[in-house]
Structures are given as C-alpha cells and as structure tokens.
Write a protein that holds these residues in place. Structure first.
Motif, PDB file in Angstrom:
ATOM      1  N   VAL A   1       0.849  -1.207   0.000  1.00 55.80           N
ATOM      2  CA  VAL A   1       0.000   0.000   0.000  1.00 55.80           C
ATOM      3  C   VAL A   1       0.873   1.240   0.000  1.00 55.80           C
ATOM      4  N   ALA A   2       1.897   1.246   0.854  1.00 55.94           N
ATOM      5  CA  ALA A   2       2.683   2.472   1.003  1.00 55.94           C
ATOM      6  C   ALA A   2       4.074   2.180   1.556  1.00 55.94           C
ATOM      7  N   VAL A   3       4.987   3.082   1.206  1.00 57.20           N
ATOM      8  CA  VAL A   3       6.333   3.094   1.778  1.00 57.20           C
ATOM      9  C   VAL A   3       6.441   4.383   2.582  1.00 57.20           C
ATOM     10  N   HIS A   4       6.978   4.270   3.781  1.00 62.08           N
ATOM     11  CA  HIS A   4       7.168   5.452   4.631  1.00 62.08           C
ATOM     12  C   HIS A   4       8.660   5.606   4.886  1.00 62.08           C
ATOM     13  N   LEU A   5       9.212   6.672   4.350  1.00 66.91           N
ATOM     14  CA  LEU A   5      10.662   6.871   4.421  1.00 66.91           C
ATOM     15  C   LEU A   5      10.937   8.332   4.766  1.00 66.91           C
ATOM     16  N   GLN A   6      11.815   8.537   5.737  1.00 65.72           N
ATOM     17  CA  GLN A   6      12.102   9.919   6.129  1.00 65.72           C
ATOM     18  C   GLN A   6      13.012  10.580   5.077  1.00 65.72           C
ATOM     19  N   HIS A   7      13.031  11.893   5.090  1.00 68.04           N
ATOM     20  CA  HIS A   7      13.986  12.586   4.210  1.00 68.04           C
ATOM     21  C   HIS A   7      15.338  12.624   4.904  1.00 68.04           C
ATOM     22  N   ALA A   8      15.424  13.318   6.036  1.00 71.43           N
ATOM     23  CA  ALA A   8      16.701  13.369   6.770  1.00 71.43           C
ATOM     24  C   ALA A   8      16.503  12.737   8.140  1.00 71.43           C
ATOM     25  N   ASN A   9      17.477  11.953   8.532  1.00 70.66           N
ATOM     26  CA  ASN A   9      17.375  11.292   9.827  1.00 70.66           C
ATOM     27  C   ASN A   9      17.597  12.286  10.965  1.00 70.66           C
ATOM     28  N   HIS A  10      16.758  12.161  11.985  1.00 71.26           N
ATOM     29  CA  HIS A  10      16.764  13.102  13.098  1.00 71.26           C
ATOM     30  C   HIS A  10      17.938  12.905  14.040  1.00 71.26           C
ATOM     31  N   GLU A  11      18.586  11.742  13.991  1.00 66.68           N
ATOM     32  CA  GLU A  11      19.667  11.514  14.958  1.00 66.68           C
ATOM     33  C   GLU A  11      21.052  11.618  14.369  1.00 66.68           C
ATOM     34  N   VAL A  12      21.194  11.214  13.109  1.00 63.53           N
ATOM     35  CA  VAL A  12      22.546  11.235  12.534  1.00 63.53           C
ATOM     36  C   VAL A  12      22.617  12.056  11.247  1.00 63.53           C
ATOM     37  N   GLY A  13      21.475  12.549  10.768  1.00 63.06           N
ATOM     38  CA  GLY A  13      21.481  13.462   9.623  1.00 63.06           C
ATOM     39  C   GLY A  13      21.572  12.811   8.249  1.00 63.06           C
ATOM     40  N   ALA A  14      21.534  11.477   8.169  1.00 64.77           N
ATOM     41  CA  ALA A  14      21.615  10.825   6.848  1.00 64.77           C
ATOM     42  C   ALA A  14      20.399  11.211   6.002  1.00 64.77           C
ATOM     43  N   VAL A  15      20.643  11.557   4.739  1.00 62.29           N
ATOM     44  CA  VAL A  15      19.535  11.898   3.830  1.00 62.29           C
ATOM     45  C   VAL A  15      19.240  10.672   2.971  1.00 62.29           C
ATOM     46  N   GLN A  16      17.985  10.288   2.936  1.00 57.85           N
ATOM     47  CA  GLN A  16      17.608   9.050   2.247  1.00 57.85           C
ATOM     48  C   GLN A  16      17.363   9.296   0.750  1.00 57.85           C
ATOM     49  N   PRO A  17      17.586   8.278  -0.077  1.00 57.64           N
ATOM     50  CA  PRO A  17      17.416   8.424  -1.529  1.00 57.64           C
ATOM     51  C   PRO A  17      15.935   8.371  -1.923  1.00 57.64           C
ATOM     52  N   THR A  18      15.185   9.368  -1.506  1.00 59.65           N
ATOM     53  CA  THR A  18      13.725   9.335  -1.688  1.00 59.65           C
ATOM     54  C   THR A  18      13.328   9.357  -3.164  1.00 59.65           C
ATOM     55  N   ASP A  19      14.143  10.014  -4.020  1.00 57.00           N
ATOM     56  CA  ASP A  19      13.734  10.093  -5.431  1.00 57.00           C
ATOM     57  C   ASP A  19      13.765   8.712  -6.092  1.00 57.00           C
ATOM     58  N   GLU A  20      14.802   7.932  -5.789  1.00 58.53           N
ATOM     59  CA  GLU A  20      14.853   6.585  -6.389  1.00 58.53           C
ATOM     60  C   GLU A  20      13.743   5.696  -5.822  1.00 58.53           C
ATOM     61  N   VAL A  21      13.487   5.856  -4.535  1.00 64.32           N
ATOM     62  CA  VAL A  21      12.411   5.074  -3.924  1.00 64.32           C
ATOM     63  C   VAL A  21      11.063   5.499  -4.516  1.00 64.32           C
ATOM     64  N   ALA A  22      10.915   6.792  -4.776  1.00 59.96           N
ATOM     65  CA  ALA A  22       9.654   7.279  -5.369  1.00 59.96           C
ATOM     66  C   ALA A  22       9.405   6.614  -6.718  1.00 59.96           C
TER      67      ALA A  22
END
Ligand SMILES: Cc1ncc(COP(=O)(O)O)c(C=O)c1O
Length: 385
Positions: A147-168
């Motif tokens: 149904v859905a993928v839930h992925l953060q943009h930037a991590n709140h604890e270590v600052g890693a930015v996730q590859p949201t465009d490829e996941v999109a």
C-alpha cells in the motif's frame, strides 16, 4: 555566568522573530472559529486561508491539499494509518507496508499498530553504517500488495539523507504510495512534494522556527486519507477538530522566513557542521562519528564515546551551558539505546547529538568541544575509579 548555547535545533528551533510577531498580531485580532460566519469567524477564516496558501506554495501543493495537524507526530500518524484505512474503505485488498529501520518512532509505532491490530505485513528495511537505506533494497521489498512506503527525508539523529527520489520511482512502478517524513527538512533543505516525487509529506513547525505543536501533511493527487480524528467535517473531512489559527499563521510566516533565508542559513550551518565533524575526534580518543559527510542534513552532527554514559554527558554539558541531546526521544523515556544507532551497527554508548542553527558560531562549537572533552575526561575518570 556562561551564555547558554542552544545546540538542539533538531528538537526545537527557537521561534523566529517574524513568527513571534505574526503570532502576537493574530492573537490581537480576537479570532473566532473559522467555521462561523460572523466577523470574528471570517477574520479567522481569512487568516487561515492565507496561511494555508503560503505554506502550500512553499511545499508545492494546492491549498486544498494541505492538512493542519498538532505537529509532526500527528501528521505522520495520519499519513501512515489514514492512507491504509482509506485504501481499506475503497475495498483495496493490499495490506503490506515498507518502512526503514531508522524512521522516527512516530512512523514505526503507527506502522506497528497496523501490523498488530489490523493484520498488515510490515517490512523494515535496514541501513548501512551511515544510516542510509539502499534504494534497490527498498525496491526489492515492494510487492503487488504494498500500500505504502514510509521513508524519512533526513534522519533526526545522525542526519543521513535518504534516496527518496529513487524510492519514489520504484513506488510509482508498483502503484504504492510514498510518504516522506520531512520533519527535519522542511524549511531547512528546500523540499517540495514534486521534487521528492512523493505522495505525502509530513512536517513539524516547531522544527523550522514556528510554534511547536503545529504541523501539516501535504498531499499529492494520488493520496487519499481516512481521518484519524473524527467528529466533524473540518479540513475537507480529513482531520476533525479546532485549528489553532494564530499558531498556524505563525507557522506559515516561519516557513516563509525559513524559505527566504534557506540558502544563507544552510551554508552557514554546513560550515559549522563540517568544522564540528573535523574537530570532534581530535579532542577526545575513542569517539565514533555518525552519519555521512556528504548527502547529509546541514545541521546535525552526532558521535558516541566509549566509557561514558550519554545522559551523564548531557547533564554535564547542560551545567557547562550547552543544550544537546542524547539517544532518541523514545529512548529517553524507555532507557533503551537509540534504535537508529542500533540499526546502523554503531556504538551506542555515550551518544551525543549536536544540531546547530544558523547563528551557531565556530567559537560556540570550539567552546562546546572544550566542555565536551572536559566532561568526557571527568566521567571516564569516575568510571575507571
Ligand atoms: C524525523 C522526525 N519525524 C517526526 C518528528 C515528530 O515531530 P513533532 O515533535 O512535531 O511531533 C520528529 C521530532 O523530533 C522528527 O525528528
């Protein structure tokens, strides 16, 4: 008396002066219920509509596709549970969700609720040592019933930015929705729903200089929501209950100010972040820095230190005049190590997160490092007895 330094912008960003002024002005207007047709209600409706339009423009959605909430947590809950229940209502048989292991507890708890109380299958995708998911790994978990993928943009604890465009792109191929928890990025990293390729984006005003306890969920054309708060038909039936119009007006002004100053604030913070990352391991031995150097949030630096307790470090640094954070907000109450660091396979001991703001100076950070080194020395000496 030491000048206190706020180094916890990822938890709360001090209210921007423009937002404070807008909030005070709104309170002076004696706003009524925006649903009422008399003058006080019309004043509130007018202010609410202007705030909604301004906010929607910054994140790139139509005015009617912005839902105000009581903060990031509620926006996330609505995104996770509201999209699933809306699909169920349409008779959609899909019951599979994908999240990353480093999501905020608001995402994880909501997804676990769907799993435990509503029979959803839940895939939790791991991360590498920097806290980043592999988009191919996420894509490989997608199924015909996702149904859905839930992925953060930037991590709140270590600052890693996730590859949201490829996941999109992967989500679009199978017809799954993508919700991006952008609570750490909206107003700080210049995102729009369209740039992310996402269907839903959640945000928290208290993290970009607006009032805490105010947030929103922005919706793209494919997103459908079943309301989680019921009781009236406000906000197009997507979220019932009164809206704090004065706070919303202040949030909109904060976001506009953040967006206007974004480039300057971001580069100042990036300089501070790199300085801190470079110097941190020099001041204390047995320290592990977390998160990536590039593709990272501009203001978050975190490190763990062997032979010290994170909470003891936070207390010692507070006494020295520095407000920093240790562990995750859920860990702070549960006494558990941060689930983000655990997922990364990182050292969880003596974890401290510093999140700098645009006015944090290199001098502030050098003084912080002096105080940190002193606190670590003292605590290690106590442990070794
Ligand atoms: C990534 C992320 N998502 C969601 C939230 C929750 O936001 P709020 O505190 O507005 O409920 C936070 C708060 O720390 C966060 O960092």
């Amino acid at each position: 008396m030491v000048r206190p330094r706020h180094l916890d912008h990822a938890a709360w960003w001090p209210l921007r002066p423009e937002a404070r002024a807008a909030w005070a002005d709104a309170l002076d207007l004696e706003l009524g219920d925006p649903e009422r047709r008399y003058a006080a209600g019309r004043r509130a409706r007018d202010l609410l509509e202007r705030a909604t339009a301004a906010t929607a423009a910054v994140v790139g959605v139509a005015d009617q596709d912005l839902v105000w909430t009581s903060g990031g947590t509620e926006a996330i809950d609505l995104a996770v549970i509201g999209t699933a229940r809306a699909a169920e209502r349409r008779g959609d048989p899909r019951r599979h969700l994908v999240v990353s292991a480093v999501e905020h507890s608001a995402v994880l708890r909501a997804a676990e609720r769907l799993r435990d109380e509503h029979g959803y299958a839940l895939d939790v995708v791991g991360v590498d040592g920097s806290g980043t998911v592999d988009p191919d790994e996420v894509a490989s978990r997608l199924r015909a019933d996702t149904v859905a993928v839930h992925l953060q943009h930037a991590n709140h604890e270590v600052g890693a930015v996730q590859p949201t465009d490829e996941v999109a792109r992967a989500c679009q191929r199978v017809g799954a929705l993508l919700h991006v928890d952008a609570c750490q990025s909206v107003g700080q990293m210049g995102l729009t729903l369209g740039h992310l390729g996402a269907d839903l984006l959640s945000a928290s005003a208290g993290k970009f200089g607006g009032p805490p306890g105010t947030g929103f969920l922005a919706l793209g054309p494919r997103a459908r929501l079943a309301p989680q708060l019921t009781g009236d038909e406000r906000q197009r039936g997507r979220r019932s209950g009164a809206i704090d119009v004065a706070a919303v007006a202040a949030a909109a002004v904060a976001l506009q100010a953040a967006d206007r100053d974004l480039a300057v604030e971001r580069s100042a913070r990036e300089v501070a972040r790199r300085h801190l990352r470079a110097r941190w391991p020099e001041v204390v031995a047995d320290v592990q820095l977390h998160g990536p150097l590039a593709d990272a949030h501009p203001g978050i630096v975190a490190a763990s230190a062997l032979y010290v307790d994170g909470e003891a470090l936070v207390t010692a640094l507070d006494t020295a005049g520095f407000a920093v954070h240790s562990g995750s907000s859920c860990a702070a109450t549960s006494g558990q190590p941060s689930h983000v660091l655990v997922a990364m396979g990182a050292l969880t001991h003596g974890h401290v997160r510093v999140s700098v703001g645009p006015t944090t100076t290199i001098g502030d950070l050098d003084e912080f490092l002096d105080a940190y080194a002193e606190a670590v020395r003292t605590l290690r000496a106590t442990v070794r007895g």
